[in-house]
Design a protein around this motif. Sequence first.
Motif, PDB file in Angstrom:
ATOM      1  N   ILE A 167     -13.012  -3.922 -10.327  1.00 48.39           N
ATOM      2  CA  ILE A 167     -11.952  -2.912 -10.194  1.00 48.39           C
ATOM      3  C   ILE A 167     -11.160  -2.790 -11.490  1.00 48.39           C
ATOM      4  O   ILE A 167     -10.889  -1.678 -11.967  1.00 48.39           O
ATOM      5  CB  ILE A 167     -11.025  -3.268  -9.019  1.00 48.39           C
ATOM      6  CG1 ILE A 167     -11.799  -3.194  -7.692  1.00 48.39           C
ATOM      7  CG2 ILE A 167      -9.816  -2.344  -8.984  1.00 48.39           C
ATOM      8  CD1 ILE A 167     -11.040  -3.721  -6.511  1.00 48.39           C
ATOM      9  N   ARG A 168     -10.768  -3.928 -12.078  1.00 49.10           N
ATOM     10  CA  ARG A 168      -9.955  -3.914 -13.299  1.00 49.10           C
ATOM     11  C   ARG A 168     -10.606  -3.116 -14.417  1.00 49.10           C
ATOM     12  O   ARG A 168      -9.931  -2.431 -15.186  1.00 49.10           O
ATOM     13  CB  ARG A 168      -9.728  -5.350 -13.802  1.00 49.10           C
ATOM     14  CG  ARG A 168      -8.686  -6.150 -13.066  1.00 49.10           C
ATOM     15  CD  ARG A 168      -8.329  -7.394 -13.868  1.00 49.10           C
ATOM     16  NE  ARG A 168      -9.485  -8.186 -14.242  1.00 49.10           N
ATOM     17  CZ  ARG A 168      -9.940  -9.230 -13.573  1.00 49.10           C
ATOM     18  NH1 ARG A 168      -9.358  -9.604 -12.459  1.00 49.10           N
ATOM     19  NH2 ARG A 168     -10.982  -9.910 -14.011  1.00 49.10           N
ATOM     20  N   ASN A 220      -3.839  -3.043 -10.475  1.00 51.91           N
ATOM     21  CA  ASN A 220      -5.012  -2.184 -10.261  1.00 51.91           C
ATOM     22  C   ASN A 220      -4.989  -1.486  -8.910  1.00 51.91           C
ATOM     23  O   ASN A 220      -6.038  -1.230  -8.317  1.00 51.91           O
ATOM     24  CB  ASN A 220      -6.312  -2.993 -10.393  1.00 51.91           C
ATOM     25  CG  ASN A 220      -6.412  -3.675 -11.728  1.00 51.91           C
ATOM     26  OD1 ASN A 220      -6.306  -4.892 -11.809  1.00 51.91           O
ATOM     27  ND2 ASN A 220      -6.587  -2.903 -12.783  1.00 51.91           N
ATOM     28  N   ARG A 221      -3.797  -1.211  -8.430  1.00 50.02           N
ATOM     29  CA  ARG A 221      -3.669  -0.512  -7.151  1.00 50.02           C
ATOM     30  C   ARG A 221      -2.390   0.295  -7.169  1.00 50.02           C
ATOM     31  O   ARG A 221      -1.321  -0.229  -7.498  1.00 50.02           O
ATOM     32  CB  ARG A 221      -3.662  -1.507  -5.988  1.00 50.02           C
ATOM     33  CG  ARG A 221      -3.822  -0.853  -4.615  1.00 50.02           C
ATOM     34  CD  ARG A 221      -4.142  -1.897  -3.565  1.00 50.02           C
ATOM     35  NE  ARG A 221      -4.265  -1.346  -2.225  1.00 50.02           N
ATOM     36  CZ  ARG A 221      -5.352  -0.786  -1.738  1.00 50.02           C
ATOM     37  NH1 ARG A 221      -6.428  -0.685  -2.498  1.00 50.02           N
ATOM     38  NH2 ARG A 221      -5.398  -0.333  -0.496  1.00 50.02           N
ATOM     39  N   ASP A 226      -7.477   1.948  -5.498  1.00 51.35           N
ATOM     40  CA  ASP A 226      -7.773   0.991  -6.557  1.00 51.35           C
ATOM     41  C   ASP A 226      -8.046   1.755  -7.845  1.00 51.35           C
ATOM     42  O   ASP A 226      -8.745   2.776  -7.847  1.00 51.35           O
ATOM     43  CB  ASP A 226      -8.999   0.146  -6.203  1.00 51.35           C
ATOM     44  CG  ASP A 226      -8.740  -0.789  -5.035  1.00 51.35           C
ATOM     45  OD1 ASP A 226      -7.596  -1.258  -4.898  1.00 51.35           O
ATOM     46  OD2 ASP A 226      -9.676  -1.053  -4.258  1.00 51.35           O
ATOM     47  N   ASP A 283       0.811  -1.217   0.000  1.00 44.94           N
ATOM     48  CA  ASP A 283       0.000   0.000   0.000  1.00 44.94           C
ATOM     49  C   ASP A 283       0.843   1.264   0.000  1.00 44.94           C
ATOM     50  O   ASP A 283       0.403   2.312  -0.487  1.00 44.94           O
ATOM     51  CB  ASP A 283      -0.941   0.008   1.210  1.00 44.94           C
ATOM     52  CG  ASP A 283      -2.101  -0.948   1.044  1.00 44.94           C
ATOM     53  OD1 ASP A 283      -2.315  -1.426  -0.090  1.00 44.94           O
ATOM     54  OD2 ASP A 283      -2.791  -1.233   2.040  1.00 44.94           O
ATOM     55  N   GLN A 333     -16.620  -4.339  -0.011  1.00 42.00           N
ATOM     56  CA  GLN A 333     -15.531  -3.529  -0.555  1.00 42.00           C
ATOM     57  C   GLN A 333     -15.968  -2.101  -0.866  1.00 42.00           C
ATOM     58  O   GLN A 333     -15.178  -1.305  -1.370  1.00 42.00           O
ATOM     59  CB  GLN A 333     -14.995  -4.182  -1.837  1.00 42.00           C
ATOM     60  CG  GLN A 333     -14.268  -5.494  -1.624  1.00 42.00           C
ATOM     61  CD  GLN A 333     -12.947  -5.311  -0.921  1.00 42.00           C
ATOM     62  OE1 GLN A 333     -12.230  -4.352  -1.157  1.00 42.00           O
ATOM     63  NE2 GLN A 333     -12.606  -6.227  -0.036  1.00 42.00           N
ATOM     64  N   ASP A 343     -12.321  -8.327  -8.419  1.00 42.79           N
ATOM     65  CA  ASP A 343     -11.218  -7.952  -9.307  1.00 42.79           C
ATOM     66  C   ASP A 343     -11.735  -7.501 -10.671  1.00 42.79           C
ATOM     67  O   ASP A 343     -11.237  -6.528 -11.244  1.00 42.79           O
ATOM     68  CB  ASP A 343     -10.254  -9.128  -9.480  1.00 42.79           C
ATOM     69  CG  ASP A 343      -9.465  -9.424  -8.219  1.00 42.79           C
ATOM     70  OD1 ASP A 343      -9.437  -8.567  -7.321  1.00 42.79           O
ATOM     71  OD2 ASP A 343      -8.888 -10.522  -8.129  1.00 42.79           O
TER      72      ASP A 343
END
Length: 757
Positions: free
Chosen positions: A556-557, A394-395, A462, A237, A584, A553
């Motif tokens: 988010i992707r 993706n982060r 994200d 992070d 989430q 995923d």
Amino acid sequence: MNCDIRNNRVLNFRPLFILALCLALGIIVGRYLTYSIIYIIIAAVLGIAAICLRKKWVFVLVCLAVSLLGVFVSSRALDVDYVDARQNMQVSGRVISQPYETEYGSSIFIIDNANIDDTQTGGIKVYADSEQALDIGVGDIVAATAAVEIPKGVRNPGGFNEKLYLRAQGIDYKAYTDEVQKTGELGGFVVWSVRASNYIGSVIDTIFDDDTAPVAKAMLLGDKHGLNEDTYSAFKDTGMAHILAVSGLHAGILIAAVYYLLRLLRAGRTLRLIVTLAFIALYAFVTGLSPSILRASIMAAALLLGTYYGRQTDSLRYLSIAFIISLLISPLDLYSAGFQLSFGAVFGILTLGWQVDYWLKNRMHEKLIGLRGGIAMSAGATAGTMPILASTFNRISTFSFLTNIIIIPLASLAIVMVFISTLVGLISAQVGSWMAFLAGWVIRGILTIVDAIASVPFVAADVASPPWFFVAACFVILFISSKFVLVRTWIKTLAGAAVAVFALVLMIVCAPSGMYMVFLDVGQADAAFIRTEQGGEYFVDGGSEYSANEVVDFTIRNGITPEAAFVSHSDSDHFSGIVALYEQGLIDKVYCSWQEKDTVQQAMPGALVVGLGAGDVVWLDEVTKATVLYPYNDTVAQEKNDTSLVLLVEYNGYTALFTGDISGMTETLVFADIGEVDIYKAAHHGSKFSSYRLPLGAITPQYSVVCVGKNNFGHPHEWAMENLEDYSKAVYTTKEDYAIEFHIGKDINVNTYEERE
């Protein structure tokens, strides 16, 4: 910066850099072509032609030859003659990785020199019972009766390509077994490398305290298996995960430390060169020749040899040499995140990092040269890795620029101290532990800072995966900013802005029109996604607890911000992924039947849960509506499946029917008055108690989709499949076809992800 145009040139010509780009392009093209020796023949012909033709065409022909070489090595690496994978196959091979235990109670290790039913194959990733794997070590020859699988490629839009990822490591199969037998032992380079790494790791475990040993092993050897999950998440992070992987940073620090130690000891130039090159080879051997270490080792060796023979230092040339050699050794590394991040970071430092350093040179006191260098390096590395991190993981860390400036000097000190402590520990554990005590305090300082930064709100974000051309545009802009482009700053600024605008326009132009609908491959479960013509985004079911992360995923992707989800019923294989999206913070509104409203609300207490019954209509946008056909408000059924929400989605004259897990009897009741439909989501995963002939005859779908995966229920049943094939233009299953996409505009276009294998 005010760069003058020199001799009217725009670019500082770097032939090796251009050849590296040609090789990469060839490797990408080779992924989609069949392996053939003809590529080598063509490359040889072009090479001969280059010698015979006029000088000005030689380099062009060399570039073509290198591109064709890339096509050859890539297509050859992907040319695998797979066996017919199935249950109860005899598997054997040599263990080349230390078994490690997963959270699911199994152990994983890799074997090479592998055989499946007496057929020589590539490597195999073995999933074995943990107790059985305890006695297995690197170099052991093992045999087992196992269920063998061929890894899957991309199964869902923007998803992970496990098949390509494993193929890059020489792994062609996965095998699952409960019993493994050791039948012998075999050495070799790979085995000696892993054993050496394991032995050094055991020394680190001995001389370091329990809280610092896992970090020390990760820093020196890249072994992250002992790391606490929370610790690793904090490093990711804050953008510091590279500290816990053996990277070019680590190799560069240690190589520099060894070289300057030899200078301090007044060793001669030749002796310094030989010893440092030997150290480079030894460290690369112990750390398993990872892409970043291979890159750093080749660059360092080239730099040392160039300096020794009096050649002018050119970091881009050495980076290009490392790039070319690395890909010739392992062409599929081009698709590896580790490879991309390693080269991206250095490229960023050589381009934007150099520009930042030049800009700060006259604005910071010369005594702050270390800080200036840290800022420049952090800016360049961040710019060179950010597009890759966004595309692959993706982060991104919003604090990585600042964190790198603070942590890298400490990490550099820690790496050297861990190295010296371990080196001494190999001779004397007692003395090594005294030195490790100091290194441990530096590591604890790093952990304290990382934990503190990780606790800051919004430290990481994200992001959706940018398209490939957007990532490419980022690196083009970095190159434009560099010293290799010989034009004035204002021209560079305009050129960079033009590239950025072009990429943004291309993103807009490439945005799909009409309605998009995809049935996701989530195993033995249901999950579909709809994007309307006007941009409304909705899920219809969300998969099981085993596939919930895949649904998150996917969301988010693809940069999805769903307005709501429709839940057919609350069975876990339809509902778990929706709960995961809610947890989430990705969804806060759900439609379901009145019969399921209380259950859904209990699972998602903060969400807006809307109960629906037959006859209710939900407008997804101004031209798209979802009509509830079943259940009625007063419907009571013995089986929960028979209270599944049945939806008819209508757009531009086309219809899609979603049926949950209703039975054939309920199908007969509901389908009678619908009329023909274009897309039919077959009920209950193709159960023999659904997809009856009479209701299918009433709707005669153009396309039928069966959402199904590996299961013990016999889904899809042959009767159901026969009925669907008789009444449908085409039938797809997520088990065989993976994700099935429908692009609906003036007509319907269908794409399956099985086609992309």
